[in-house]
Design a protein around this motif. Structure first.
Motif, mmCIF file in Angstrom:
data_model
loop_
_atom_site.group_PDB
_atom_site.id
_atom_site.type_symbol
_atom_site.label_atom_id
_atom_site.label_comp_id
_atom_site.label_asym_id
_atom_site.label_seq_id
_atom_site.Cartn_x
_atom_site.Cartn_y
_atom_site.Cartn_z
ATOM 1 N N ARG A 75 58.795 22.028 47.229
ATOM 2 C CA ARG A 75 60.237 22.292 47.107
ATOM 3 C C ARG A 75 60.511 23.268 45.968
ATOM 4 O O ARG A 75 61.348 24.176 46.106
ATOM 5 C CB ARG A 75 60.998 20.987 46.874
ATOM 6 C CG ARG A 75 61.068 20.072 48.078
ATOM 7 C CD ARG A 75 62.110 18.992 47.890
ATOM 8 N NE ARG A 75 61.846 18.166 46.715
ATOM 9 C CZ ARG A 75 61.099 17.065 46.737
ATOM 10 N NH1 ARG A 75 60.524 16.675 47.865
ATOM 11 N NH2 ARG A 75 60.925 16.351 45.643
ATOM 12 N N ASN A 76 59.819 23.078 44.853
ATOM 13 C CA ASN A 76 60.005 23.996 43.729
ATOM 14 C C ASN A 76 59.622 25.419 44.106
ATOM 15 O O ASN A 76 60.284 26.383 43.701
ATOM 16 C CB ASN A 76 59.189 23.526 42.519
ATOM 17 C CG ASN A 76 59.742 22.264 41.899
ATOM 18 O OD1 ASN A 76 60.947 22.003 41.954
ATOM 19 N ND2 ASN A 76 58.870 21.461 41.301
ATOM 20 N N ASN A 79 62.304 26.941 46.437
ATOM 21 C CA ASN A 79 63.563 27.213 45.743
ATOM 22 C C ASN A 79 63.458 28.332 44.724
ATOM 23 O O ASN A 79 64.432 28.649 44.042
ATOM 24 C CB ASN A 79 64.063 25.936 45.057
ATOM 25 C CG ASN A 79 64.514 24.885 46.046
ATOM 26 O OD1 ASN A 79 64.947 25.203 47.149
ATOM 27 N ND2 ASN A 79 64.405 23.624 45.659
ATOM 28 N N TYR A 83 58.869 32.454 46.367
ATOM 29 C CA TYR A 83 58.463 31.535 47.434
ATOM 30 C C TYR A 83 57.471 32.150 48.416
ATOM 31 O O TYR A 83 56.606 31.457 48.953
ATOM 32 C CB TYR A 83 59.698 31.028 48.193
ATOM 33 C CG TYR A 83 60.377 32.073 49.032
ATOM 34 C CD1 TYR A 83 60.055 32.243 50.379
ATOM 35 C CD2 TYR A 83 61.343 32.908 48.481
ATOM 36 C CE1 TYR A 83 60.679 33.209 51.149
ATOM 37 C CE2 TYR A 83 61.964 33.875 49.241
ATOM 38 C CZ TYR A 83 61.632 34.027 50.572
ATOM 39 O OH TYR A 83 62.247 34.999 51.325
#
Length: 234
Positions: A75-76, A79, A83
């Protein structure tokens, strides 16, 4: 949530939170425009994110054996503005490398579990993150020797006693110490960690030290300068 200048890190689900060891390793690590990076035991993904910021042309494989931590790191990564260059792999490093035998990395980095033969934590996940046996580092040294590119570097942060063991194991696999940075809390305190850089070139290693605080609660100028590209406070 820990906010950096160019990314943020959610720490939920991770047994090992962001710590000085990890951010120091990410900030200290140097390489010559690496195109491929392997982060072993990525945890929250903070080191991988720091390296993505530092090395704009690098694609990074981040491996994490703990599923909740791997999901958080994923997720980090998603976000962040980096990415498309970050890949999370929920796997042991052994299984990941066995499935990618053709890979060669310009940079391998790890803030590994290092309390060899110490008492196990009562919390299973923290035990997984922080405890290891000698064979872990024996396998690590073999893997680094096989998967590191000819001109690549491997950077690790370790306690002093473990660092001596790892240096010996690396030497058995034709990996030579290139740099050693001893980490001190205060100017006159003993070192409590060491950052090591290994490569294939047989050279006299460059030795240096880094002090985190110049006084209680006051960061040293060298620490602030090192973390300035990342920390909002600097």
């Amino acid at each position: 949530m820990f906010h950096f200048k160019q990314f943020s890190v959610d720490q939920s689900g991770c047994a090992m939170k962001i710590n000085t060891d990890g951010v120091l390793l990410g900030a200290i690590t140097q390489a010559d425009d690496p195109k491929t990076i392997l982060d072993i035991g990525t945890g929250t993904g903070v080191i991988a994110l720091m390296l993505a910021q530092k090395f704009a042309n690098a694609k990074i494989d981040a491996v994490e054996i703990d599923e909740p931590a791997a999901k958080t790191a994923g997720r980090n990564f998603q976000n962040s503005i980096f990415y498309n260059r970050l890949n999370i792999h929920f796997s042991s490093i052994r299984d990941f490398l066995d499935e990618h035998t053709e890979n060669k990395y310009d940079l391998i980095i790890s803030n590994p579990p290092f309390y060899i033969n110490s008492l196990e934590s009562p919390k299973e996940k923290k035990s997984l993150a922080k405890h290891s046996e000698v064979n872990f580092f024996d396998e690590l040294a073999k893997d680094v020797s096989f998967y590191l590119a000819d001109k690549g570097f491997c950077w690790l942060v370790l306690p002093l006693d473990t660092a001596a063991l790892v240096t010996t194991l690396m030497a058995k696999n034709d990996m030579h110490l290139q740099r050693e940075i001893s980490i001190h809390s205060y100017p006159h305190s003993a070192a409590h960690r060491v950052v090591l850089c290994f490569g294939f070139k047989d050279v006299a290693p460059e030795m240096s030290k880094l002090t985190i605080y110049k006084a209680v609660g006051i960061y040293s100028e060298e620490y602030q300068r090192l973390l300035q590209p990342y920390f909002l406070a600097f």
